[in-house]
Design an enzyme around this catalytic site. Structure first.
Site, mmCIF file in Angstrom:
data_model
loop_
_atom_site.group_PDB
_atom_site.id
_atom_site.type_symbol
_atom_site.label_atom_id
_atom_site.label_comp_id
_atom_site.label_asym_id
_atom_site.label_seq_id
_atom_site.Cartn_x
_atom_site.Cartn_y
_atom_site.Cartn_z
ATOM 1 N N HIS A 1 0.811 -1.214 0.000
ATOM 2 C CA HIS A 1 0.000 0.000 0.000
ATOM 3 C C HIS A 1 0.843 1.263 0.000
ATOM 4 O O HIS A 1 0.379 2.327 0.382
ATOM 5 C CB HIS A 1 -0.967 -0.004 1.185
ATOM 6 C CG HIS A 1 -1.771 -1.252 1.260
ATOM 7 N ND1 HIS A 1 -1.420 -2.299 2.076
ATOM 8 C CD2 HIS A 1 -2.873 -1.660 0.577
ATOM 9 C CE1 HIS A 1 -2.274 -3.291 1.913
ATOM 10 N NE2 HIS A 1 -3.160 -2.931 1.002
ATOM 11 N N GLY A 2 2.122 1.112 -0.363
ATOM 12 C CA GLY A 2 2.954 2.277 -0.605
ATOM 13 C C GLY A 2 3.505 2.996 0.615
ATOM 14 O O GLY A 2 3.845 4.165 0.525
#
Lengths: 688, 176
Positions: free
Chosen positions: B141-142
């Site tokens: 999710h970065g």
């Protein structure tokens, strides 16, 4: 289940639900307002006990399945790891194993009760047949559950029982191959048995719902065998039946707990602590006790197909009971002849069970045949005949009359006691005769861990470990014991530092490392005792063809017959030290020159207590071989006693915890049963 | 259950019912415990979670290794001078989960960063030496962590956890 309920919820939320799903009304009419005959005796509480046992088996079973591995090479070890490592795993496993026996015990009481009081008669035929279906499902479930630990009895039980189907003409062999999923019992068999063992209890639960449904349509039977006529004949299910059932369950829990905490291996077979070996059948193969009468019937018929048919017929005949016994009077209370034959039939069943546990030879075979004839004659000849010729005693007008009259039936217990005593005497005489022929059993030793308060002697455990390390470990593995166990509570009592130092003395194979090589490193507490041989073939080759057994479970995997009546006394005295007695017997039972007339093959040694006397292990211990730091005598007797203590601990490291928890449970249960008794009395004071 | 016979001595009767009910409740709760506790890690799992020792000599400056302790990946990173500087030049107050670089390493062993390589967002494993902060980048999710394993960008709420460990010698640590 008993017509529209008059249940009216008061809370608006409950009213809202009740209009859409009248579940509370359903429960209220089935288990609260439901009219139950007021004269039910305690034999009727076994229905509730069975419901409780089914729930207990499902809950413990679901939990065990969380930890169990249904794979042929890992199943046995995973069961041992449940018992040794999982939190309260020993308790859950004992509950499930003893629970199976308790379930069957309760179902037999329930069935005999049905038989005695004519519970199968019109209008309860379907109720009875559903019961027979439940019983068949139970037998299948119990059998497959017994296979799962994958011990010797599991494996050979699976082989023998599945082979029953090979008796079917033409398609038998194909069916057996289908059941196995292979050419012999193996991993596919274990896998499918696990799956089915998980499935069947839920089928049982489903049929139980039908069973209870049918019961609530026909209404419960009762000891008088007359149907309730007026309201005076019944009491509401709650609180009267509920509290009585709960009291029955709590008393039953006393018996159940006795097995769980004090006699966990009493009903099992020592051979099942030996991992499954497809190459060797146990010398004396018997099913669990609850199948023994049918096993005896199977063995009494000298023809394979006929034997299998007889065995299954012995159960299926129950289905036809409502039409074999056409007597109008339900309860044996009012059938003087039927009552006597009923008790004789009970004894026939018990005797068949006893015969099923004995070797199929000599007098046992003949007795088995006679009793098999008696078993079938009871249903097929006696019941139809009695229905026609017997003149029953007058029935009470109503259940209320029956309760008030308190008909004196003191004769029954007396007659049955006399018969039971005669049977006991007969069995005793029989076993004395058979005992003469049997080999000498090892003498009983004094063990600190025997009895309800037993504890391991720490010093003996430490000395025993030393004997194992210096002598036994040269040939015998101890692969279920990790070094960390030596510091566990209830064990030899080493400190963490001592355990670390002890482990570091061993070289443990580990790897592969980053280069892909295996390497040796010093042991750590989490490591297991290394085995002296890399594999079984090497062990066999180095020891004249006989692989030295792993000693982790030897104290539970070896036993000897106690015989009648000792096995009955053992239940009360909690005697279960056959294993350690046997170990001491073997270690001290070597004799240089076998007695006259006994020849020992080359490469074997004479041992007084080894089955067959020819043991491949040379006398392992001699005086002065191991030096003890605490000044205990360096004698073979002392070594044997200490190493047997150590091996008993190795086989059951949680024994002290088991007995301590057991004592707490018993104190609680006795108090609780007392409270339940008085509560039940108070509640019923209103009904009488 | 309210009938005439109980009217004369209701208290004794009530006491009996309450005592029985209480005993049943106590027994049930006590029985439930083994059924719950069995789900906790068993003794062999706990024993296998004992401390492990890791030799740091093979890890060159700017490199990292991943070892497993209690089934969790542990990143051991030999940080460059640049990475250390970056980690220390950030104003602590500007961080999402404020912590100094010094508080996340062992003093005297400043180049060694030891963190549990599990993203504090939802448990994925961040990739080392990726992202904008010379630290870790979680591909799920970065989330981005810096060269001290602190959360700098993305949905993760906290810094990468530091496992319990100590230096046994200059080139060897014990985790656990």
């Amino acid at each position: 289940m008993s017509g529209p309920s008059d249940y009216q919820p008061s809370h608006p939320a409950l009213k809202w639900i009740e209009r859409r799903l009248p579940i509370m009304g359903f429960i209220h009419s089935s288990f609260v307002a439901y009219p139950t005959p007021r004269n039910l005796n305690y034999w009727w509480t076994f229905g509730a006990i069975l419901s409780f046992m089914l729930a207990a088996q499902i809950v413990t079973g679901v939990i065990l399945a969380m930890h169990y591995t249904p794979e042929a090479t890992m199943a046995f070890r995973s069961v041992e790891l449940i018992v040794r490592d999982v939190n309260y795993g020993w308790l859950l496993r004992n509950m499930h194993a003893a629970g199976a026996s308790m379930f069957f015990f309760a179902v037999y009481v329930h069935m005999f009760r049905g038989l005695y009081y004519g519970s199968y008669k019109e209008p309860r035929e379907v109720l009875w047949i559903l019961g027979v279906i439940i019983y068949l499902l139970m037998m299948a479930t119990g059998f497959m559950g017994y296979v799962l630990p994958w011990g010797q009895m599991s494996f050979w039980g699976a082989t023998v029982i599945t082979n029953l189907f090979s008796a079917i003409p033409y398609v038998g062999d194909s069916i057996v191959t289908l059941l196995w999923g292979g050419y012999s019992v193996g991993n596919p068999t274990l896998n499918r048995f696990f799956s089915l063992h998980y499935l069947l209890p839920f089928l049982i639960a489903g049929v139980v719902v039908l069973h209870v449904w049918a019961l609530h349509v026909a209404g419960q039977g009762n000891p008088a065998g007359v149907e309730p006529k007026t309201e005076k004949d019944t009491v509401p299910f709650t609180p009267y039946a509920t509290i009585k059932d709960l009291f029955g369950v709590s008393v039953f829990l006393l018996l159940f707990s006795w097995f769980i905490f004090y006699m966990p291996n009493y009903l099992g077979d020592a051979d099942n602590y030996i991992p499954a070996n497809p190459g060797v059948t146990p010398a004396h193969i018997v099913p669990e006790w609850y199948y023994l009468p049918f096993y005896a019937i199977l063995r009494s018929i000298p023809n394979k197909l006929a034997g299998v048919i007889a065995m299954f017929s012995a159960i299926l005949v129950l289905v036809f009971l409502p039409w074999l016994d056409t007597a109008k009077t339900r309860s044996c209370k009012y059938r003087p002849l039927a009552k006597q034959f009923f008790w004789i039939f009970v004894i026939v069943c018990i005797l068949l069970g006893y015969l099923g546990s004995q070797p199929p030879e000599g007098i046992y075979v003949i007795a088995g045949r006679v009793l098999t004839v008696c078993y079938f004659a009871y249903f097929l000849i006696l019941m139809p005949l009695l229905s026609r010729i017997e003149k029953p005693r007058p029935l009470p007008n109503s259940i209320a009359d029956d309760v008030l009259a308190k008909t004196g039936s003191k004769v029954t217990p007396m007659v049955s006691t006399v018969i039971a005593l005669m049977v006991a005497g007969g069995l005793f005489a029989g076993s004395v005769q058979s005992a003469r022929a049997e080999d000498e059993t090892p003498p009983s030793q004094k063990w600190s861990f025997a009895g309800p308060f037993g504890k391991y002697d720490r010093a003996a455990l430490q000395r025993g470990l030393k004997v194992y390390k210096e002598v036994c470990s040269n040939c015998h593995a101890l692969s279920y014991i990790a070094f960390r166990n030596l510091g566990d509570p209830g064990g030899p009592g080493y400190s963490e530092a001592q355990v670390k130092a002890f482990a570091a003395e061993y070289k443990i194979k580990d790897g592969p490392n980053d280069q892909g090589d295996m390497f040796e490193r010093p042991g750590r507490p989490a490591d297991y005792f290394p085995s002296p041989f890399p594999n079984e073939q090497a062990a066999r080759a180095a020891n004249g063809g006989a692989a030295p057994p792993d000693l982790s479970l030897i104290a539970k995997a070896r036993s000897y017959e106690r015989g009648f009546p000792w096995f009955i006394f053992d239940f009360f005295t909690q005697f279960q030290e056959q294993g350690p007695n046997y170990i001491v017997g073997i270690l001290t039972g070597f004799e240089d020159t076998p007695p006259a007339g006994v020849t020992i093959p080359e490469g074997s040694y004479y041992n007084k207590y080894f089955p067959g006397h020819a043991i491949k292990m040379p006398k392992p211990l001699s005086d002065g071989q191991v030096t003890f730091d605490d000044g205990s005598p360096a004698t073979v007797q002392q070594y044997a006693h200490d190493v047997a203590t150590f091996l008993m601990w190795a086989a059951e490291p949680h024994m002290e915890e088991r007995k301590q928890l057991g004592m707490q449970v018993f104190v609680f249960l006795v108090i609780f049963c007392g409270l339940m008794y008085f509560t039940k009395k108070k509640v019923w004071a209103d009904a009488h | 259950m309210t009938t005439a016979s109980s009217a004369d001595q209701p208290t004794r009767r009530d006491f009996l019912f309450v005592a029985t009910g209480a005993a049943a409740a106590v027994g049930t709760v006590a029985t439930l415990w083994p059924f719950i506790d069995q789900m906790n890690p068993d003794a062999s799992t706990i024993a296998a979670g004992a401390p492990i020792e890791v030799d740091l000599t093979p890890i060159a400056e700017g490199q990292d290794i991943k070892v497993f302790w209690r089934g969790k990946p542990i990143y051991i990173m030999n940080r460059t001078k640049k990475q250390i500087e970056e980690a220390r030049s950030v104003p602590v107050a500007s961080l999402k989960d404020p912590a100094t670089d010094e508080s996340r390493i062992k003093s005297g062993h400043d180049q060694w960063l030891v963190v549990i390589g599990i993203c504090t967002h939802l448990g994925c494993i961040p990739i080392a030496h990726e992202g904008n902060y010379d630290g870790f980048f979680c591909p799920c999710h970065g989330s981005q962590y810096d060269s001290s394993g602190r959360i700098r960008q993305g949905p993760a709420p906290a810094n990468l956890a530091v496992p319990p460990y100590q230096f046994v010698s200059d080139t060897k640590i014990q985790i656990g």
